[in-house]
Design an enzyme around this catalytic site. Structure first.
Site, mmCIF file in Angstrom:
data_model
loop_
_atom_site.group_PDB
_atom_site.id
_atom_site.type_symbol
_atom_site.label_atom_id
_atom_site.label_comp_id
_atom_site.label_asym_id
_atom_site.label_seq_id
_atom_site.Cartn_x
_atom_site.Cartn_y
_atom_site.Cartn_z
ATOM 1 N N GLU A 45 26.971 -0.300 36.149
ATOM 2 C CA GLU A 45 26.319 0.710 36.738
ATOM 3 C C GLU A 45 26.737 1.851 36.098
ATOM 4 O O GLU A 45 26.436 3.171 36.501
ATOM 5 C CB GLU A 45 26.466 0.449 38.158
ATOM 6 N N TYR A 98 29.049 -1.252 43.199
ATOM 7 C CA TYR A 98 28.486 0.034 43.036
ATOM 8 C C TYR A 98 29.485 1.196 43.459
ATOM 9 O O TYR A 98 29.460 2.212 42.896
ATOM 10 C CB TYR A 98 27.278 -0.054 44.127
ATOM 11 N N HIS A 103 20.365 3.436 32.161
ATOM 12 C CA HIS A 103 20.214 1.951 31.677
ATOM 13 C C HIS A 103 19.491 1.851 30.440
ATOM 14 O O HIS A 103 20.018 1.042 29.605
ATOM 15 C CB HIS A 103 19.623 1.097 32.910
ATOM 16 N N HIS A 139 18.832 7.771 36.781
ATOM 17 C CA HIS A 139 19.357 6.607 36.816
ATOM 18 C C HIS A 139 19.052 5.437 36.031
ATOM 19 O O HIS A 139 19.624 4.828 35.270
ATOM 20 C CB HIS A 139 19.702 6.053 38.350
ATOM 21 N N GLU A 140 17.735 5.152 36.024
ATOM 22 C CA GLU A 140 17.315 4.248 35.393
ATOM 23 C C GLU A 140 17.197 4.410 33.864
ATOM 24 O O GLU A 140 17.397 3.601 32.865
ATOM 25 C CB GLU A 140 15.803 3.748 35.726
ATOM 26 N N HIS A 193 21.719 2.756 27.921
ATOM 27 C CA HIS A 193 22.541 1.532 27.410
ATOM 28 C C HIS A 193 22.093 0.755 26.575
ATOM 29 O O HIS A 193 22.826 0.077 25.590
ATOM 30 C CB HIS A 193 23.265 0.892 28.594
#
Length: 237
Positions: free
Chosen positions: A57, A171, A32, A28-29, A35
């Site tokens: 998200e 979310y 980011h 998940h991180e 991105h």
């Protein structure tokens, strides 16, 4: 760009291991991080993760899907002693648990999101927040057997002041986006479809906030998302 993961330190002489949830957080991180690293936008105010709250998200939650793609698992989910990949039977059992209690989880999250928006829809602050919470839940016909995910006294998102206020719903909206986006890869039969991956890189990861999210998502997917993929992901259909 940094990803700092506070994983538990192993006992002396033993290997550092991650739970499935920790591995999911790592993916998940890193979504980011991608991105930010893949941005083609010049100005920091609209580059990388500098996008609207209900769009930020998507890149991270979408990247979680590749955690359990068999070709990926075979590379990183190796037995600490034998070095062998996870058996398919165990993987199937692990994936089946993801939808356990999905109805409960959906109701408790949705209740918190609706309470969050109810506070901000008022012209003034309620004199008695807990009474307001109870009355709002009653109007929503909240099941008495399920509690909110976050009760008002410790619901930090409500007045966080960092963009989350009145945005807890984001979310779940991002989950609609990530489920629909990954289903695009599933429809091709290839989780690494190069043409689709390039559209994802160009229109989502590299574009930042340079264009309206609706325009960017449509350029990637060819259409706006629908909630069906999320319902399947949660096991609600």
């Amino acid at each position: 760009i940094y990803n700092i993961m506070n994983f538990a330190k192993p006992p002396a002489g033993e290997a550092a291991l991650l739970s499935v949830d920790e591995a999911k957080t790592l993916f998940h991180e890193f979504g980011h991080a991608l991105h930010g690293m893949l941005t083609d936008v010049t100005w920091p105010s609209v580059s990388g993760t500098s996008v609207s709250r209900d769009f930020v998200e998507l890149p991270s939650q979408l990247y979680e899907h590749w955690l359990t793609v068999p070709a990926v698992l075979e590379k990183h989910a190796l037995h600490v002693k034998t070095g062998k990949p996870m058996p398919k039977a165990l993987l199937d059992k692990m994936l089946a648990t993801r939808t356990f209690g999905a109805g409960f989880a959906t109701v408790e999250f949705t209740a918190s999101a609706l309470i969050d928006m109810s506070y901000h829809a008022r012209p003034d602050a309620p004199a008695e927040p807990l009474r307001f919470e109870a009355e709002t839940l009653e109007k929503l016909h909240m099941p008495v057997t399920i509690a909110m995910r976050h009760r008002t006294p410790h619901f930090g998102h409500v007045f966080a002041g960092d963009g989350y206020s009145a945005g807890y719903y984001s979310y779940m909206w991002s989950e609609v986006l990530d489920a629909d986006a990954f289903s695009a890869f599933e429809e091709t039969g290839d989780a690494f479809n190069p043409k689709l991956a390039e559209r994802l890189r160009k229109n989502i990861y590299a574009a930042g906030g340079s264009k309206d999210p609706e325009e960017l998502y449509t350029a990637f997917r060819g259409k706006m998302p629908s909630p069906e993929a999320m319902m399947v992901k949660r096991g609600l259909v």
